[in-house]
Enzyme design. Structure first.
Site, PDB file in Angstrom:
ATOM      1  CD  GLU A   1      11.662  -1.006   2.896  1.00 65.64           C
ATOM      2  OE1 GLU A   1      12.391  -0.233   3.546  1.00 65.64           O
ATOM      3  OE2 GLU A   1      10.580  -1.436   3.330  1.00 65.64           O
TER       4      GLU A   1
ATOM      5  NE  ARG B   1      10.597  14.102   6.982  1.00 69.91           N
ATOM      6  CZ  ARG B   1      10.123  13.014   6.387  1.00 69.91           C
ATOM      7  NH1 ARG B   1      10.857  12.341   5.541  1.00 69.91           N
ATOM      8  NH2 ARG B   1       8.894  12.600   6.637  1.00 69.91           N
TER       9      ARG B   1
HETATM   10  P1  IMP Z   1       8.363   0.998  -0.735  1.00 70.36           P
HETATM   11  O1  IMP Z   1       7.016   1.509  -1.137  1.00 70.36           O
HETATM   12  O2  IMP Z   1       8.282  -0.265   0.088  1.00 70.36           O
HETATM   13  O3  IMP Z   1       9.319   0.855  -1.910  1.00 70.36           O
HETATM   14  O4  IMP Z   1       8.975   2.007   0.300  1.00 70.36           O
HETATM   15  C1  IMP Z   1       9.465   3.189  -0.068  1.00 70.36           C
HETATM   16  C2  IMP Z   1       9.123   4.286   0.916  1.00 70.36           C
HETATM   17  O5  IMP Z   1       9.156   3.854   2.283  1.00 70.36           O
HETATM   18  C3  IMP Z   1      10.183   5.357   0.778  1.00 70.36           C
HETATM   19  O6  IMP Z   1       9.706   6.372  -0.058  1.00 70.36           O
HETATM   20  C4  IMP Z   1      10.410   5.830   2.187  1.00 70.36           C
HETATM   21  O7  IMP Z   1       9.627   6.965   2.442  1.00 70.36           O
HETATM   22  C5  IMP Z   1       9.964   4.711   3.082  1.00 70.36           C
HETATM   23  N1  IMP Z   1      11.114   3.919   3.574  1.00 70.36           N
HETATM   24  C6  IMP Z   1      11.523   2.718   3.148  1.00 70.36           C
HETATM   25  N2  IMP Z   1      12.607   2.288   3.805  1.00 70.36           N
HETATM   26  C7  IMP Z   1      12.920   3.269   4.683  1.00 70.36           C
HETATM   27  C8  IMP Z   1      13.991   3.427   5.642  1.00 70.36           C
HETATM   28  O8  IMP Z   1      14.871   2.567   5.843  1.00 70.36           O
HETATM   29  N3  IMP Z   1      13.984   4.590   6.338  1.00 70.36           N
HETATM   30  C9  IMP Z   1      13.053   5.567   6.167  1.00 70.36           C
HETATM   31  N4  IMP Z   1      12.046   5.453   5.278  1.00 70.36           N
HETATM   32  C10 IMP Z   1      11.982   4.319   4.541  1.00 70.36           C
END
Ligand code: IMP
Ligand code: MG
Length: 177
Positions: free
Chosen positions: A102, A164
């Site tokens: 994300e 999950r």
């Molecule tokens: P980032 O650090 O913003 O890239 O987010 C990544 C982490 O956030 C992932 O490893 C997921 O564990 C969690 N995450 C991000 N988007 C979602 C979602 O739509 N559903 C569930 N977990 C999410």
């Protein structure tokens, strides 16, 4: 199921995506061994399916990364990493296996930690990608599917640690947000 607004990736499509990624990765790593690093907990199902599609020798290890403190809200205190690696990654071809990319903060942390340990190569494979929410320069080398910004769950991805075990990936019903 009330928690799911809409299924966006069926069990069958997940299997096709994972098969395609397995082929791509196996081709790129021909003649090499891979050290897969599974980012717990969201990547458990993806890892176990993906590794069965690999035709090159691979080892597996685990790290825990969390950025969502319950529900769908970010903690704001950054990413929590528990480094449980038991294998020395020095001179290894490392492939980080992530459920969803994300902002990229989680993987940025992971890449910073791992790159200091002199792996021979370091690549990222993510099942899902929300590129519009990126806030870092992190990109994955292998992407299963690009999805919109909605919060999704199932196939390893949780809402408050539940769901999950759903075999598909769905968008959460907005009333839970
Ligand atoms: P980032 O650090 O913003 O890239 O987010 C990544 C982490 O956030 C992932 O490893 C997921 O564990 C969690 N995450 C991000 N988007 C979602 C979602 O739509 N559903 C569930 N977990 C999410
Ligand atoms: Mg994750």
């Amino acid at each position: 199921m009330d928690i799911i607004e809409k299924i966006i990736i069926s069990e069958e499509e997940i299997a096709e995506i994972v098969k395609r990624l397995g082929k791509e990765i196996s081709k790129d790593y021909e003649g090499k061994n891979i050290l897969l690093i599974c980012l717990l907990k969201g990547s458990i199902l993806f890892l176990t399916d993906l590794m069965r599609q690999l035709t090159v020798p691979c080892k597996v290890d685990f790290m825990l990364a969390s950025s969502y403190k319950g529900g769908t809200k970010k903690s704001g205190v950054g990413v929590e990493i528990k480094d449980g690696l038991s294998i020395d990654i020095k001179d290894q071809d490392v492939l980080v296996v992530e459920d969803i990319l994300e902002s990229g903060y989680t993987l940025k942390h992971i890449v910073n930690i791992l790159s200091k340990r002199s792996p021979k190569s370091l690549k990222i494979c993510t099942l899902l990608d929300k590129p519009k929410l990126r806030a870092t320069d992190i990109e994955a080398d292998y992407v299963g599917k690009i999805i919109p910004n909605d919060f999704v769950l199932g196939y390893g991805l949780d809402y408050d640690e539940y769901y999950r075990n759903l075999p598909f990936i769905g968008i959460i019903n907005p009333k839970y947000l």
